[in-house]
Design a protein around this motif. Structure first.
Motif, PDB file in Angstrom:
ATOM      1  N   PHE A  45      30.623   5.548  20.514  1.00  0.00           N
ATOM      2  CA  PHE A  45      29.393   6.078  19.929  1.00  0.00           C
ATOM      3  C   PHE A  45      28.480   5.016  19.346  1.00  0.00           C
ATOM      4  O   PHE A  45      27.300   5.274  19.121  1.00  0.00           O
ATOM      5  N   PHE A  94      24.724  14.973  24.192  1.00  0.00           N
ATOM      6  CA  PHE A  94      25.789  13.981  24.296  1.00  0.00           C
ATOM      7  C   PHE A  94      25.976  13.622  25.763  1.00  0.00           C
ATOM      8  O   PHE A  94      25.749  14.448  26.639  1.00  0.00           O
ATOM      9  N   GLU A 144      30.767  10.810  25.761  1.00  0.00           N
ATOM     10  CA  GLU A 144      30.774  11.195  24.347  1.00  0.00           C
ATOM     11  C   GLU A 144      31.428  12.561  24.154  1.00  0.00           C
ATOM     12  O   GLU A 144      32.209  12.753  23.215  1.00  0.00           O
ATOM     13  N   PRO A 180      24.876  19.665  17.986  1.00  0.00           N
ATOM     14  CA  PRO A 180      26.154  19.021  17.637  1.00  0.00           C
ATOM     15  C   PRO A 180      27.111  19.959  16.903  1.00  0.00           C
ATOM     16  O   PRO A 180      28.318  19.938  17.155  1.00  0.00           O
TER      17      PRO A 180
END
Length: 115
Positions: free
Chosen positions: A112, A64, A68, A6
């Protein structure tokens, strides 16, 4: 030590959005510049955006979803644009701009959220 996916994804997308914002809107500060020169300059800047954006999506995909990743990119894009328009173009952010951007962030939360 491996950097978390991330963090890498968001970092690369942030850098890519800085380049793309300048490619798309940086020339507005130089309205007297010839359009062909502006287009070529923008393409040159956008090249560096792609060097960051493509790896960001490649690295982030799987951790993801595509939806996203796109949502992250849009929120980053708006955040970068708010700073850019304020500091580079010297435009004021009005309350309706901030509210609109906040609604987009709310939409990101919906995407999310685990339902």
């Amino acid at each position: 030590m491996q950097i978390p996916v991330p963090l890498v994804t968001v970092g690369l997308l942030t850098l890519s959005n800085i380049f793309m914002t300048f490619a798309w809107y940086g020339h507005l500060r130089y309205k007297g510049a010839a359009l062909p020169l502006v287009i070529l300059t923008s393409w040159g800047i956008a090249f560096f955006e792609y060097l960051l954006q493509v790896p960001a999506n490649r690295i982030g995909y799987g951790y993801f979803s595509a939806a996203e990743l796109k949502t992250i990119q849009e929120v980053i894009s708006l955040s970068v644009f708010m700073l850019f328009s304020t500091f580079w173009l010297h435009e004021s952010l009005r309350w309706n701009h901030i509210l609109g951007f906040a609604l987009i962030v709310l939409a990101a939360w919906v995407i999310f959220k685990e339902w």
